[in-house]
Design a protein around this motif. Sequence first.
Motif, short mmCIF file in Angstrom:
data_model
loop_
_atom_site.label_atom_id
_atom_site.label_comp_id
_atom_site.label_asym_id
_atom_site.label_seq_id
_atom_site.Cartn_x
_atom_site.Cartn_y
_atom_site.Cartn_z
N GLN A 26 0.83 -1.21 0.00
CA GLN A 26 0.00 0.00 0.00
C GLN A 26 0.86 1.26 0.00
N THR A 27 1.95 1.23 0.76
CA THR A 27 2.85 2.38 0.80
C THR A 27 3.47 2.63 -0.56
N ILE A 28 3.95 1.56 -1.20
CA ILE A 28 4.60 1.69 -2.51
C ILE A 28 3.64 2.24 -3.56
N LEU A 29 2.41 1.72 -3.58
CA LEU A 29 1.46 2.14 -4.61
C LEU A 29 0.90 3.53 -4.38
N ASN A 30 1.07 4.07 -3.17
CA ASN A 30 0.55 5.41 -2.87
C ASN A 30 1.66 6.42 -2.59
N LEU A 31 2.84 6.17 -3.12
CA LEU A 31 3.94 7.11 -2.93
C LEU A 31 3.66 8.44 -3.62
N HIS A 40 4.68 11.81 -5.76
CA HIS A 40 5.39 11.82 -7.04
C HIS A 40 6.90 11.77 -6.88
N GLU A 41 7.47 12.48 -5.96
CA GLU A 41 8.94 12.55 -5.81
C GLU A 41 9.47 11.60 -4.74
N ALA A 42 8.60 10.86 -4.10
CA ALA A 42 9.03 9.98 -3.00
C ALA A 42 9.48 8.62 -3.54
N CYS A 43 10.16 7.86 -2.68
CA CYS A 43 10.61 6.52 -3.06
C CYS A 43 10.47 5.59 -1.85
N HIS A 44 10.52 4.31 -2.13
CA HIS A 44 10.46 3.29 -1.08
C HIS A 44 11.77 2.52 -1.10
N ARG A 66 20.54 -2.61 -1.56
CA ARG A 66 19.38 -1.77 -1.27
C ARG A 66 18.64 -1.47 -2.57
N ARG A 67 17.33 -1.58 -2.52
CA ARG A 67 16.50 -1.35 -3.71
C ARG A 67 15.61 -0.14 -3.46
N VAL A 68 15.56 0.75 -4.44
CA VAL A 68 14.76 1.97 -4.36
C VAL A 68 13.66 1.91 -5.41
N LEU A 69 12.42 1.90 -4.95
CA LEU A 69 11.25 1.81 -5.83
C LEU A 69 10.55 3.15 -5.95
N ARG A 70 10.12 3.47 -7.16
CA ARG A 70 9.31 4.66 -7.40
C ARG A 70 8.05 4.27 -8.16
N THR A 71 6.97 4.99 -7.86
CA THR A 71 5.68 4.66 -8.46
C THR A 71 5.12 5.87 -9.21
N ARG A 72 4.59 5.59 -10.39
CA ARG A 72 3.89 6.62 -11.15
C ARG A 72 2.45 6.14 -11.36
N ARG A 73 1.49 6.97 -10.90
CA ARG A 73 0.08 6.66 -11.09
C ARG A 73 -0.48 7.55 -12.18
N TYR A 74 -1.33 6.97 -13.04
CA TYR A 74 -1.88 7.72 -14.17
C TYR A 74 -3.40 7.86 -14.03
N ALA A 75 -3.94 8.80 -14.75
CA ALA A 75 -5.36 9.12 -14.63
C ALA A 75 -6.26 7.95 -15.03
N THR A 130 -3.79 3.19 -14.20
CA THR A 130 -2.65 2.28 -14.35
C THR A 130 -1.44 2.81 -13.58
N PHE A 131 -0.44 1.93 -13.45
CA PHE A 131 0.77 2.25 -12.69
C PHE A 131 2.00 1.89 -13.50
N THR A 132 3.07 2.63 -13.25
CA THR A 132 4.40 2.25 -13.72
C THR A 132 5.32 2.18 -12.51
N LEU A 133 6.00 1.05 -12.36
CA LEU A 133 6.91 0.83 -11.23
C LEU A 133 8.33 0.78 -11.75
N ASN A 134 9.17 1.67 -11.24
CA ASN A 134 10.59 1.70 -11.58
C ASN A 134 11.42 1.40 -10.35
N TYR A 135 12.65 0.91 -10.59
CA TYR A 135 13.52 0.68 -9.44
C TYR A 135 15.00 0.83 -9.84
N LYS A 136 15.80 1.15 -8.82
CA LYS A 136 17.26 1.17 -8.92
C LYS A 136 17.82 0.33 -7.79
#
Length: 305
Positions: free
Chosen positions: A143-148, A150-154, A172-181, A184-190
Amino acid sequence: MSSHTLIPETTGQTSSSSLHDQVQIALAIADETLLKSLLLNCTPPIAQPHFLGSAISRIGIPTPDGRSVDGVIQFELVHCRLAESQDDIERQFAIRGDRDRRERHYAQITRCESETQILGQSISLAQALGLLTQAGFQFDQVQTILNLPHEACHKSWWYMLDAHGHFSLPFRRVLRTRRYADGTFTLNYKDHFLQDKPPCFTSRHEQVLIEIKSPRQGFSKTLEKINRHREQLGIHAAILISHAMGDLEAQGFISQGVSVYAAQDFLLPTRADCQHCANDACPLQGNGQSPVRSCQQFCLNGQVC
């Protein structure tokens, strides 16, 4: 030469053609447990239990020369595992001291950084939930990851395999989430790591070629057929399912990178009737009150038991 055989040299209960069909039917409808047993219990094993994820089978795969292979199993090999918590990392590496000292240690073991990678692009909420849950994240973490914002990361800690096959190398893995109107979602990570970049998010899909050996086909022809199919399909691993094979023949296949497996261990149980069974070696033969309803050793008169 040792007295035992990797695959017992016994006569099958059916002809070679029907045995081939039985094994192929078992391969076609086998559940995941049976497929995993094939991968884990062949000699040598294709995978180890704690690395093996999902598995599915396909049969009759066409090849460029107009023929077909008996079967292919696609399976998942786990390479990365989510750590239980940051405390787990601290316990493993005996990290002590104040916050600054701990952070310096974390910076040391995460000094390298990967490029941004896509876990899922324009995927539905259900797909995003499935990806994150399958990776090992708990409900509140998902829930935290999907509701991040815009500039936050998990940030989370993970382990990947070391040279000995143990999950002991932290990163260590850093996840970012983009939610669209459109919902849908796009999940990126480094990934941030000490030296070697994690090879995947959690697992990779591998394939193994399945060949069912005919008693009439010798060693060299069988190996030639396996090698031709491996080259045509670009699959390195192979399992040879055979009803009878001695030590030397089995060792020959194994030395050429082919795992071996006994056909009788893969056949689906046959619907049985002990009262009419012709298997003299079974103590329940002729027993009209037998509770057995399926048996791999069941045979009728005229068949070889």
